[in-house]
Design an enzyme around this catalytic site. Structure first.
Site, PDB file in Angstrom:
ATOM      1  N   CYS A  23       1.101  -1.351   0.114  1.00 20.65           N
ATOM      2  CA  CYS A  23       0.173   0.125   0.313  1.00 20.65           C
ATOM      3  C   CYS A  23       0.785   1.136   0.274  1.00 20.65           C
ATOM      4  O   CYS A  23       2.011   1.222   0.357  1.00 20.65           O
ATOM      5  CB  CYS A  23      -1.318   0.506   1.067  1.00 20.65           C
ATOM      6  SG  CYS A  23      -2.180  -1.315   1.158  1.00 20.65           S
ATOM      7  N   GLY A  50       0.384  -0.151  -4.819  1.00 17.53           N
ATOM      8  CA  GLY A  50      -0.629  -0.988  -4.784  1.00 17.53           C
ATOM      9  C   GLY A  50      -1.564  -0.885  -6.255  1.00 17.53           C
ATOM     10  O   GLY A  50      -2.526  -0.045  -5.749  1.00 17.53           O
ATOM     11  N   ASN A 124      -0.623   1.375   5.634  1.00 11.20           N
ATOM     12  CA  ASN A 124       0.688   0.989   5.133  1.00 11.20           C
ATOM     13  C   ASN A 124       1.173  -0.485   6.167  1.00 11.20           C
ATOM     14  O   ASN A 124       1.977   0.810   7.259  1.00 11.20           O
ATOM     15  CB  ASN A 124       1.404   1.360   4.109  1.00 11.20           C
ATOM     16  CG  ASN A 124       2.487   1.043   3.814  1.00 11.20           C
ATOM     17  OD1 ASN A 124       3.249   1.213   3.292  1.00 11.20           O
ATOM     18  ND2 ASN A 124       2.650  -0.030   3.473  1.00 11.20           N
ATOM     19  N   GLY A 125       1.520  -1.060   5.905  1.00 13.77           N
ATOM     20  CA  GLY A 125       1.430  -2.180   6.369  1.00 13.77           C
ATOM     21  C   GLY A 125       1.507  -3.634   6.732  1.00 13.77           C
ATOM     22  O   GLY A 125       0.185  -3.673   5.612  1.00 13.77           O
ATOM     23  N   TYR A 265      13.963  -2.786  -3.901  1.00 13.06           N
ATOM     24  CA  TYR A 265      13.275  -3.139  -4.461  1.00 13.06           C
ATOM     25  C   TYR A 265      12.092  -1.747  -5.355  1.00 13.06           C
ATOM     26  O   TYR A 265      10.446  -1.761  -5.605  1.00 13.06           O
ATOM     27  CB  TYR A 265      12.711  -4.636  -5.228  1.00 13.06           C
ATOM     28  CG  TYR A 265      11.031  -4.672  -5.599  1.00 13.06           C
ATOM     29  CD1 TYR A 265      11.162  -4.666  -7.151  1.00 13.06           C
ATOM     30  CD2 TYR A 265       9.957  -4.498  -5.419  1.00 13.06           C
ATOM     31  CE1 TYR A 265       9.851  -4.787  -8.066  1.00 13.06           C
ATOM     32  CE2 TYR A 265       8.510  -5.174  -6.158  1.00 13.06           C
ATOM     33  CZ  TYR A 265       8.647  -5.560  -7.482  1.00 13.06           C
ATOM     34  OH  TYR A 265       7.206  -5.677  -8.425  1.00 13.06           O
TER      35      TYR A 265
END
Ligand code: SF4
Length: 487
Positions: A23, A50, A124-125, A265
Site C-alpha cells: 500500500c 498497491g 501501509n504495513g 525494489y
C-alpha cells in the site's frame, strides 16, 4: 461507487507476480486547495505500492466523504468523482492486500463514526497481533460485526471505540497496543494525523505546501504535488496537523528497523529514504554485485525497470557495455479484462519483449532485483535464448529470499520461495542460466549506508525483529478463517 462485480482486477501476467507491496498512503491538510485532486496525484505517484484498490476521503470541516473502488488510481476516479470530494483535508490509499482478501469492502480509507465525529484511516504495513486486537474490539463492543476483514478495519474500530476526549487522545492509547508494521494517515473532520510504528518499518514523510502540509509513503509523492520535503515521520511518532500547525508527540521510543527491501525494489528510484536517494543506492548495489560476481560477457541488460539502476552500476563497475535488451510494456499488468487463453499463454511476453538485434550472438549479463518463485527468471532466460543470446549470466541485486515477510510485503509462502528449498547452483539449473550470482547481505547493507542494526532483513535471514504470529500458518485471510469457524 461499487464496481458491479466487486472483483479483483486480473493479473494478466500469470502466477509469478514477484514481491507485492502493501500500500501507499497520502494525506493533505490545505484549506483552499483542491485536496481530492492533490490526493489523486499523490496516489498516482504511489501506484507501484498497491494496484488492487484506491480510495480518497475528504472533509469540509463538517462532514467526511469517502470514495473507493477496485482498480488502479486512474481507473477508480473520474474528474466528476473528484469534484464531489470537496474539503480542506484528505487522506488517500492505494492497496495491495496483506491481511484480508482483495475485495471492495476491504478497500481503504476505512470510515467509522466515533462519539466525537468521524474517523477515516489509511494504512501501509501489516499488524502482527490482529487476533488479539480483534478480541479487544469485541470486548469494547459486544455487538461488533465486522464489515471488512483487514487489520486496518480492526485498528479503526479500536480507535473509534476509545472513551477519549478526541482522536488524538485515542491514538495515544491505541498506538502502543499495535504490534507490527504500520505507517498510518488518518483524519477526523478537522485534523490530519500521521503515525509510524516504533520500528519505522515502512516509510512515511512530511512535506510542506505553500498553503498547508502533506504526508506520504514516499518523498517522490511530495515532489509530484509540489510539496517540499520537510523530514521523515520518526518511528514511534504521532503528528497532528490543523489550523494551529504541526504538533509532534512520541508515543514510543524509536527502535528503527527499516525494511531493507524498500531499497532493493519497493520504493521508487526518485524517492529518498534515510537521506539516501534510492536510485543511487541501487547503482551502488549493482557495482557491489559486479565486484562479488564478475562475468565474462559482452553486454549488461536490466530486467526493466526495477533492475535498471543495478544494471547501470554493474556495467560501470565491470566495464561491460550497458544496453536495453528487454522492452517493458509499462501499461500492461492489471486490467479488468479477463485475458483469453491465447493471451495468457504469452505470459511474460505481455510485459517484456526482447530486442533480438541487441541480444543475438552475445554473452549477456541480465540484472534483476530479486528471485521469488523463479518463474519470471526462467521465462526471461528462455526468452533471451530464443532471441539468440549465446550465454546468459543472471545477477540479482538482493540475497536469496528464504523467509516470508510479516510486515507488509507479500512474497509467497515459505514453501513457494525457490531459495528455501534449493541452493544457488540448483536455482541456476532450475532457471536455465549459465551462471547465477546474488549480492551478499553485507554488500547490500553497505550500499544503503544505513547500519545493519537499524534495518529489517528478515526475509533474507529469518531473524524477525518484531514478534510474529505464533501460528505461522495464519496468513492474510486470518480474520476470514476465524469468521468461518464462527468465533
Ligand atoms: S521481512 Fe523483508 S520485506 Fe519484510 S520488512 Fe523485513 S526486509 Fe522488508
Amino acid at each position: 461507487m461499487r464496481r458491479p462485480d466487486g472483483l479483483l482486477n486480473h493479473n494478466v501476467l500469470g502466477e509469478d507476480k514477484g514481491p507485492q507491496d502493501a500500500c501507499g498512503v497520502f494525506g493533505v491538510w490545505a484549506p483552499g486547495e483542491e485536496v481530492a485532486k492533490l490526493t489523486f496525484y499523490g496516489l498516482y505517484a504511489l501506484q507501484h505500492r498497491g494496484t488492487e484498490s484506491a480510495g480518497i476521503a475528504t472533509s469540509d470541516g463538517e462532514r467526511i466523504l469517502v470514495y473507493k473502488d477496485m482498480g488502479l488510481v486512474s481507473q477508480v476516479f473520474t474528474e466528476g468523482d473528484l469534484a464531489t470530494l470537496k474539503g480542506n483535508l484528505a487522506v488517500g490509499h492505494c492497496r495491495y492486500s496483506t491481511t484480508g482478501s482483495s475485495t471492495w469492502v476491504n478497500a481503504q480509507p476505512t470510515l467509522r463514526p466515533t462519539k466525537y465525529g468521524t474517523l477515516a484511516l489509511a494504512h501501509n504495513g501489516n499488524l502482527t497481533n490482529t487476533g488479539d486486537l480483534a478480541e479487544l474490539v469485541q470486548k469494547l463492543e459486544a455487538t461488533y460485526t465486522r464489515g471488512a476483514t483487514t487489520d486496518t478495519e480492526i485498528m479503526t474500530a479500536l480507535l473509534a471505540l476509545q472513551d477519549s476526549k478526541n482522536v488524538e487522545a485515542s491514538a495515544l492509547t491505541v498506538l502502543p497496543q499495535l504490534e507490527g508494521a504500520f505507517s498510518l494517515v488518518f483524519m477526523d473532520e478537522r485534523t490530519l494525523y500521521a503515525a509510524r510504528d516504533r520500528h519505522g518499518v515502512r516509510p512515511l514523510v512530511l512535506g510542506k505546501l505553500e498553503t498547508g502540509w502533506v504526508v506520504a509513503s514516499e518523498s517522490a509523492a511530495l515532489d509530484i504535488v509540489g510539496a517540499a520535503f520537510v523530514r521523515e515521520i520518526e518511528p514511534g511518532e504521532l503528528i497532528c496537523i490543523d489550523a494551529n500547525g504541526v504538533r509532534s508527540q512520541h508515543w514510543a521510543d524509536a527502535q528503527p528497523k527499516g525494511c531493507l527491501f524498500e531499497y532493493v525494489y519497493l520504493a521508487r528510484p526518485d524517492t529518498t529514504i534515510a537521506g539516501s536517494g534510492i536510485h543511487k543506492t541501487r547503482v551502488a548495489i549493482g557495482a557491489q554485485l559486479a565486484r562479488e560476481h564478475p562475468a565474462e560477457a559482452d553486454l549488461v541488460i536490466p530486467v526493466p525497470e526495477s533492475g535498471t539502476p543495478a544494471a547501470i552500476g554493474y556495467a560501470k563497475e565491470s566495464g561491460i557495455p550497458y544496453g536495453m535488451g528487454l522492452v517493458k510494456n509499462s501499461y500492461v499488468g492489471r486490467t479488468f479484462i479477463q485475458p483469453s487463453q491465447t493471451i495468457r499463454q504469452l505470459g511474460i511476453r505481455l510485459k517484456l519483449n526482447p530486442l533480438r538485434e541487441i541480444i543475438e550472438g552475445k554473452r549477456i549479463v541480465v540484472v534483476d532485483d530479486s528471485i521469488v518463485r523463479g518463474n519470471t527468471q526462467r521465462a526471461i532466460v528462455r526468452m533471451l535464448r530464443e532471441a539468440g543470446a549465446r550465454e546468459i549470466h543472471v545477477r540479482i541485486s538482493s540475497p536469496p529470499v528464504k523467509w516470508p515477510c510479516y510486515y507488509g510485503i507479500d512474497f509467497a509462502s515459505r514453501a513457494e520461495l525457490i531459495a528455501n528449498g534449493l541452493d544457488v547452483q540448483e536455482i541456476r539449473r532450475s532457471i536455465g542460466a549459465d551462471s547465477l550470482g546474488y549480492v551478499s547481505l553485507e554488500g547490500l547493507i553497505a550500499a544503503t549506508e544505513v547500519s545493519s542494526e537499524k534495518l529489517c532483513s528478515a526475509c533474507f535471514t529469518g531473524e524477525y525483529p518484531i514478534r510474529i504470529p505464533e501460528d505461522l500458518s495464519e496468513g492474510k485471510m486470518r480474520l476470514e478463517i476465524t469468521e468461518a469457524h464462527g468465533h
